[in-house]
Design a protein around this motif. Structure first.
Motif, PDB file in Angstrom:
ATOM      1  N   VAL A  25       0.785  -1.182  -0.127  1.00 26.91           N
ATOM      2  CA  VAL A  25       0.060  -0.098   0.052  1.00 26.91           C
ATOM      3  C   VAL A  25       0.767   1.413   0.017  1.00 26.91           C
ATOM      4  CG1 VAL A  25      -1.784   1.339   1.348  1.00 26.91           C
ATOM      5  CG2 VAL A  25      -1.904  -1.259   1.130  1.00 26.91           C
ATOM      6  N   LEU A  26       1.902   1.378   0.841  1.00 28.85           N
ATOM      7  CA  LEU A  26       2.984   2.351   0.871  1.00 28.85           C
ATOM      8  C   LEU A  26       4.337   1.804   0.807  1.00 28.85           C
ATOM      9  CD1 LEU A  26       1.441   4.269   4.146  1.00 28.85           C
ATOM     10  CD2 LEU A  26       1.143   4.776   1.731  1.00 28.85           C
ATOM     11  N   ASN A  27       5.127   2.727   0.079  1.00 30.95           N
ATOM     12  CA  ASN A  27       6.497   2.160   0.216  1.00 30.95           C
ATOM     13  C   ASN A  27       7.424   2.068   1.267  1.00 30.95           C
ATOM     14  OD1 ASN A  27       6.083   2.062  -2.856  1.00 30.95           O
ATOM     15  ND2 ASN A  27       6.594   4.067  -3.217  1.00 30.95           N
ATOM     16  N   HIS A  28       7.156   3.147   2.227  1.00 31.12           N
ATOM     17  CA  HIS A  28       8.243   3.385   3.174  1.00 31.12           C
ATOM     18  C   HIS A  28       7.693   4.079   4.182  1.00 31.12           C
ATOM     19  CE1 HIS A  28      12.773   3.928   3.708  1.00 31.12           C
ATOM     20  NE2 HIS A  28      12.183   3.728   4.879  1.00 31.12           N
ATOM     21  N   LEU A  51       1.202  -3.738   3.960  1.00 33.03           N
ATOM     22  CA  LEU A  51       0.869  -2.177   3.926  1.00 33.03           C
ATOM     23  C   LEU A  51       2.163  -1.187   3.787  1.00 33.03           C
ATOM     24  CD1 LEU A  51      -1.063  -2.559   7.399  1.00 33.03           C
ATOM     25  CD2 LEU A  51      -1.877  -2.436   4.971  1.00 33.03           C
ATOM     26  N   ALA A  52       3.134  -1.824   4.047  1.00 35.30           N
ATOM     27  CA  ALA A  52       4.580  -1.174   3.571  1.00 35.30           C
ATOM     28  C   ALA A  52       5.654  -2.193   2.899  1.00 35.30           C
ATOM     29  CB  ALA A  52       5.127  -0.629   4.892  1.00 35.30           C
ATOM     30  N   GLY A  53       6.182  -1.663   2.178  1.00 35.69           N
ATOM     31  CA  GLY A  53       7.538  -2.390   1.507  1.00 35.69           C
ATOM     32  C   GLY A  53       8.740  -2.114   2.318  1.00 35.69           C
ATOM     33  N   CYS A  54       8.625  -1.301   3.186  1.00 35.48           N
ATOM     34  CA  CYS A  54      10.010  -0.870   3.783  1.00 35.48           C
ATOM     35  C   CYS A  54       9.759  -0.297   5.034  1.00 35.48           C
ATOM     36  CB  CYS A  54      11.034  -0.059   3.064  1.00 35.48           C
ATOM     37  SG  CYS A  54      12.567   0.295   3.948  1.00 35.48           S
ATOM     38  N   VAL A  55      10.199  -0.540   6.191  1.00 29.76           N
ATOM     39  CA  VAL A  55       9.983   0.233   7.484  1.00 29.76           C
ATOM     40  C   VAL A  55      11.111   0.767   8.179  1.00 29.76           C
ATOM     41  CG1 VAL A  55       8.962  -0.352   9.667  1.00 29.76           C
ATOM     42  CG2 VAL A  55       7.665  -1.369   7.907  1.00 29.76           C
ATOM     43  N   ASP A  56      11.057   1.614   8.720  1.00 27.66           N
ATOM     44  CA  ASP A  56      12.140   2.390   9.341  1.00 27.66           C
ATOM     45  C   ASP A  56      11.766   2.639  10.763  1.00 27.66           C
ATOM     46  OD1 ASP A  56      14.695   2.512   8.455  1.00 27.66           O
ATOM     47  OD2 ASP A  56      14.141   4.261   6.858  1.00 27.66           O
ATOM     48  N   HIS A  57      12.651   2.663  11.973  1.00 29.22           N
ATOM     49  CA  HIS A  57      12.326   2.969  13.307  1.00 29.22           C
ATOM     50  C   HIS A  57      13.356   4.048  13.745  1.00 29.22           C
ATOM     51  CE1 HIS A  57      10.274  -0.845  13.710  1.00 29.22           C
ATOM     52  NE2 HIS A  57      10.973  -1.371  12.640  1.00 29.22           N
ATOM     53  N   ILE A  74      10.223   8.626   2.445  1.00 32.75           N
ATOM     54  CA  ILE A  74       9.339   7.915   3.313  1.00 32.75           C
ATOM     55  C   ILE A  74       7.754   8.604   3.073  1.00 32.75           C
ATOM     56  CG2 ILE A  74       8.803   8.287   5.947  1.00 32.75           C
ATOM     57  CD1 ILE A  74      11.575   7.661   6.450  1.00 32.75           C
ATOM     58  N   ASP A  75       6.828   7.812   3.187  1.00 34.88           N
ATOM     59  CA  ASP A  75       5.329   8.284   2.783  1.00 34.88           C
ATOM     60  C   ASP A  75       4.416   8.337   4.065  1.00 34.88           C
ATOM     61  OD1 ASP A  75       5.190   5.929   0.035  1.00 34.88           O
ATOM     62  OD2 ASP A  75       5.307   5.749   2.293  1.00 34.88           O
ATOM     63  N   LEU A  76       4.939   7.906   5.085  1.00 33.78           N
ATOM     64  CA  LEU A  76       3.802   7.728   6.179  1.00 33.78           C
ATOM     65  C   LEU A  76       4.872   7.840   7.488  1.00 33.78           C
ATOM     66  CD1 LEU A  76       1.203   7.633   7.507  1.00 33.78           C
ATOM     67  CD2 LEU A  76       1.281   5.223   7.482  1.00 33.78           C
ATOM     68  N   ILE A  77       4.346   8.311   8.820  1.00 34.60           N
ATOM     69  CA  ILE A  77       5.104   8.293   9.790  1.00 34.60           C
ATOM     70  C   ILE A  77       4.063   7.930  10.747  1.00 34.60           C
ATOM     71  CG2 ILE A  77       6.259   9.574  11.781  1.00 34.60           C
ATOM     72  CD1 ILE A  77       7.282  11.745   9.556  1.00 34.60           C
ATOM     73  N   LEU A  78       4.280   6.680  11.624  1.00 36.62           N
ATOM     74  CA  LEU A  78       3.462   6.247  12.701  1.00 36.62           C
ATOM     75  C   LEU A  78       4.179   6.888  14.072  1.00 36.62           C
ATOM     76  CD1 LEU A  78       2.529   2.740  11.549  1.00 36.62           C
ATOM     77  CD2 LEU A  78       1.029   4.882  11.357  1.00 36.62           C
ATOM     78  N   LEU A  79       3.704   7.740  14.525  1.00 40.76           N
ATOM     79  CA  LEU A  79       4.305   8.475  15.724  1.00 40.76           C
ATOM     80  C   LEU A  79       3.559   8.347  17.099  1.00 40.76           C
ATOM     81  CD1 LEU A  79       6.311  10.933  16.491  1.00 40.76           C
ATOM     82  CD2 LEU A  79       4.239  12.596  16.129  1.00 40.76           C
ATOM     83  N   VAL A 140      -6.498   2.065   8.576  1.00 42.99           N
ATOM     84  CA  VAL A 140      -5.972   3.341   8.911  1.00 42.99           C
ATOM     85  C   VAL A 140      -4.788   3.805   7.840  1.00 42.99           C
ATOM     86  CG1 VAL A 140      -4.514   4.929  10.348  1.00 42.99           C
ATOM     87  CG2 VAL A 140      -6.337   3.466  11.373  1.00 42.99           C
ATOM     88  N   VAL A 141      -4.149   2.563   7.536  1.00 43.07           N
ATOM     89  CA  VAL A 141      -2.930   3.006   6.447  1.00 43.07           C
ATOM     90  C   VAL A 141      -3.674   3.117   5.022  1.00 43.07           C
ATOM     91  CG1 VAL A 141      -1.157   1.614   5.437  1.00 43.07           C
ATOM     92  CG2 VAL A 141      -1.265   1.510   7.562  1.00 43.07           C
TER      93      VAL A 141
END
Length: 232
Positions: A25-28, A51-57, A74-79, A140-141
């Protein structure tokens, strides 16, 4: 206690090419949370459900800003709202200052109306309680990816716009355009006493205490537009 970042500056978690045929759904996605167990679990679900192809922390606002500069795609931040130090919501105005228009969904262990309202006023595109399940995360995503706002149903149903009269909405719009009371009187052909009465009603409907809070919340709720030609 400060928890050290678990990933190097250039590290990111990628889903294997053969894990799923469909595109994510989202790239990053960047997760900003200082609790490793929760952050890792959330990242795993994002990848597993495509939901994401890549996840950063990142474990802090500062580390999040560093990562965002390194990875502009990066196209979404979960904060997490409860970060130590300056707190999670402080990231939102810093994104604006740095011209980084990345959608933010606030995640919190607190689900009260005050926390949701604060997230909306700060400019978040969504809110998700930490107690929710994977099905909520998926919805949500998906909605954020479509460009929608995504807040709890109770908060959406309690839309202050439903409690404003058309004239109060006019006053609110002119307030958001930066007009003082005397100019609002002139534009709407109202007495100053009437304008003050309308403003008082608007403040009560939005549960705010001053003009700045009022405009900030009204914009985050989509109650006013950005047109400011009357203020020129």
């Amino acid at each position: 206690m400060t928890i050290p970042d678990r990933h190097s500056a250039g590290a990111a978690r990628h889903v294997a090419a053969g894990d799923a045929a469909s595109a994510p759904v989202l790239n990053h996605v960047l997760i900003v949370d200082d609790h490793p167990f929760f952050s890792d679990g959330l990242g795993h679900i994002l990848l597993r459900e495509r939901l994401a192809g890549c996840v950063d922390h990142a474990v802090s606002v500062e580390k999040a800003l560093i990562r965002l500069k390194q990875v502009p795609e990066i196209d979404l931040i979960l904060l997490d709202v409860g970060l130590p130090g300056e707190g999670g919501l402080s990231l939102l105005p810093r994104l604006d200052d740095a011209a980084m228009p990345v959608p933010v969904v606030v995640i919190s262990s607190h689900e009260d109306e005050t926390t949701v309202r604060a997230a909306r006023a700060a400019g978040a595109q969504g809110f998700m309680p930490k107690s929710c399940g994977g099905d909520v995360l998926i919805r949500v995503v998906q909605r954020i990816a479509r460009g929608d706002l995504c807040f709890p149903a109770a908060a959406t149903a309690d839309n202050p716009a439903l409690r404003l009269t058309p004239r109060q909405q006019d006053v609110l719009q002119l307030l958001a355009e930066g007009l003082p009371n005397k100019r609002i009187c002139q534009e709407l052909d109202l007495t100053e006493h009437t304008v003050k009465s309308h403003l008082k009603a608007v403040f009560q409907a939005l549960d705010v205490h001053n003009r700045t809070e009022c405009v900030t919340l009204a914009r985050s709720l989509g109650l006013v537009g950005s047109d400011s030609h009357l203020a020129q």
